[in-house]
Design a protein around this motif. Structure first.
Motif, short mmCIF file in Angstrom:
data_model
loop_
_atom_site.label_atom_id
_atom_site.label_comp_id
_atom_site.label_asym_id
_atom_site.label_seq_id
_atom_site.Cartn_x
_atom_site.Cartn_y
_atom_site.Cartn_z
N TYR A 192 -71.14 19.07 -25.61
CA TYR A 192 -70.91 18.57 -27.01
C TYR A 192 -71.83 18.78 -28.12
O TYR A 192 -72.57 17.77 -28.46
N PRO A 193 -71.71 20.01 -28.67
CA PRO A 193 -72.76 20.47 -29.81
C PRO A 193 -72.12 19.54 -31.11
O PRO A 193 -70.79 19.24 -31.24
N GLY A 194 -72.73 19.27 -31.96
CA GLY A 194 -72.61 18.70 -33.24
C GLY A 194 -72.90 19.62 -34.39
O GLY A 194 -72.95 20.64 -34.39
N GLY A 195 -73.37 18.73 -35.67
CA GLY A 195 -73.81 19.40 -36.73
C GLY A 195 -72.57 19.79 -37.62
O GLY A 195 -71.15 19.91 -37.23
N PRO A 196 -72.64 20.47 -38.82
CA PRO A 196 -71.71 20.96 -39.78
C PRO A 196 -70.84 21.98 -39.12
O PRO A 196 -69.68 22.43 -39.46
N LEU A 197 -71.37 22.75 -38.16
CA LEU A 197 -70.71 24.07 -37.49
C LEU A 197 -69.67 23.33 -36.52
O LEU A 197 -68.51 23.93 -36.57
N PHE A 198 -70.07 22.66 -35.70
CA PHE A 198 -69.10 22.14 -34.58
C PHE A 198 -68.34 20.85 -34.86
O PHE A 198 -67.63 20.35 -34.14
N ASN A 199 -68.83 19.93 -35.63
CA ASN A 199 -68.55 18.71 -35.75
C ASN A 199 -68.53 18.58 -37.59
O ASN A 199 -69.29 17.58 -37.79
N PRO A 200 -67.73 19.30 -38.27
CA PRO A 200 -67.87 19.12 -39.67
C PRO A 200 -67.28 17.67 -40.20
O PRO A 200 -67.66 17.50 -41.46
N LEU A 201 -66.54 17.24 -39.48
CA LEU A 201 -65.83 15.76 -39.86
C LEU A 201 -66.59 14.53 -39.43
O LEU A 201 -66.48 13.82 -40.11
N GLY A 202 -67.33 15.07 -38.79
CA GLY A 202 -68.61 13.98 -38.38
C GLY A 202 -68.09 12.88 -37.38
O GLY A 202 -68.28 11.93 -37.34
N LEU A 203 -66.99 13.33 -36.47
CA LEU A 203 -66.44 12.51 -35.69
C LEU A 203 -67.37 12.18 -34.25
O LEU A 203 -68.07 13.20 -34.08
N ALA A 204 -67.35 11.01 -33.69
CA ALA A 204 -67.91 10.73 -32.52
C ALA A 204 -69.41 11.07 -32.75
O ALA A 204 -69.98 11.78 -31.73
N LYS A 205 -70.04 10.59 -33.55
CA LYS A 205 -71.49 10.89 -33.73
C LYS A 205 -72.28 10.16 -32.54
O LYS A 205 -73.28 10.84 -32.15
N ASP A 206 -71.74 9.04 -32.20
CA ASP A 206 -72.47 8.16 -31.16
C ASP A 206 -71.66 8.77 -29.95
O ASP A 206 -70.85 8.17 -29.28
N ILE A 207 -72.19 9.77 -29.52
CA ILE A 207 -71.36 10.57 -28.29
C ILE A 207 -71.32 9.71 -27.04
O ILE A 207 -70.51 9.63 -26.14
N LYS A 208 -72.28 8.85 -26.83
CA LYS A 208 -72.37 8.06 -25.64
C LYS A 208 -71.35 6.99 -25.49
O LYS A 208 -70.92 6.52 -24.59
#
Length: 267
Positions: A192-208
């Protein structure tokens, strides 16, 4: 079923590993309780609560089936399906979870790409090849060997990094190992990578605590994998794209079905 004064408790027998939940709702005493049993306490009983204890059966891929003990429901999309016992080894189970997640994402991207390009081709908006012939198309800006080599290097690099992060979670988020763009990736956890490249909408930042988002993704991914299997079979049998198959079916829904298509393909 046990009935107490002013309270009713229902006990349901669980079928398998289950979680009980308790809900309390205000209720009015019945006419029978008010007038026959405790008429002097009718006002008190009006403020009583009915407590319902209900055993909720854990959903499984086959209703009534006890899931294996190593599938305890903590994984996203865990419905106890493992007829071959592939996940008995905890380390193998972790790898299978990651493998399914990657295949699900590839399938979702593939289905979306095939349907979009096929729609553009059928409507005449763009002169694109049918999806199973796209790999043989010659591009003017580079030859096939060059494109294959570039794809091999890029995908090999990304997959190697993904494997290293799986073996040592968080190692690829440190400065340096990802060409200096670690801040743009902002890995949340393996897979589950994040950041602006893979999560531009900022969904599910609290992945736990993002179990609902994980469940939605894996469900859509499994559906996409089944869809890809259908697209493969359609292409093999009819030698056209999925939009062509849909248009043909809609032209005569009662006689252009999968049954007639498979029957005609064998003759």
């Amino acid at each position: 079923m046990a009935i107490a004064v002013g309270r009713v408790i229902f006990l349901a027998q669980p079928y398998s590993s289950s979680a009980a939940f308790i809900s309390k709702t205000k209720c009015r005493p019945s006419l029978f309780l008010k007038n026959s049993i405790f008429p002097a306490k009718s006002r008190i009983t009006q403020r009583n609560y009915r407590t319902t204890v209900r055993a909720q059966e854990r959903p499984t891929w086959l209703p009534g089936l006890d899931p294996p003990p190593y599938l305890d429901g903590t994984l996203a999309g865990d419905f106890g399906f493992d007829p071959l016992g592939l996940g008995e080894n905890p380390e193998s189970l972790k790898w299978y979870v990651q493998a399914e997640l990657v295949h699900a994402r590839f399938a979702m991207a593939a289905v979306a790409g095939i349907l979009l390009t096929d729609l553009l081709r059928v409507t005449g908006i763009s002169n694109l090849p049918v999806w199973y012939e796209a790999g043989a198309v010659k591009f003017k800006f580079a030859n096939t060997q060059t494109l294959f080599l570039v794809q091999l290097i890029l995908m090999g690099f990304v997959e190697t990094k993904r494997y290293m992060d799986f073996k040592n979670p968080g190692s690829q988020a440190r400065d340096g190992p990802f060409l200096g763009i670690e801040a743009s990736l902002e890995g949340l956890e393996p897979g589950y990578p994040g950041g602006p490249l893979f999560n531009p909408l900022g969904l599910a930042k609290d992945i736990k605590n993002a179990h609902e988002w994980k469940l939605k993704e894996i469900k859509n991914g499994r559906l996409a994998m089944v869809a890809m299997l259908g697209i493969f079979v359609q292409a093999y049998v009819t030698h056209v794209g999925p939009i062509d198959n849909l248009v043909e079916h809609l032209s005569n829904p009662w006689h252009r079905t999968i049954v007639q298509t498979l029957a005609n393909s064998g003759s």
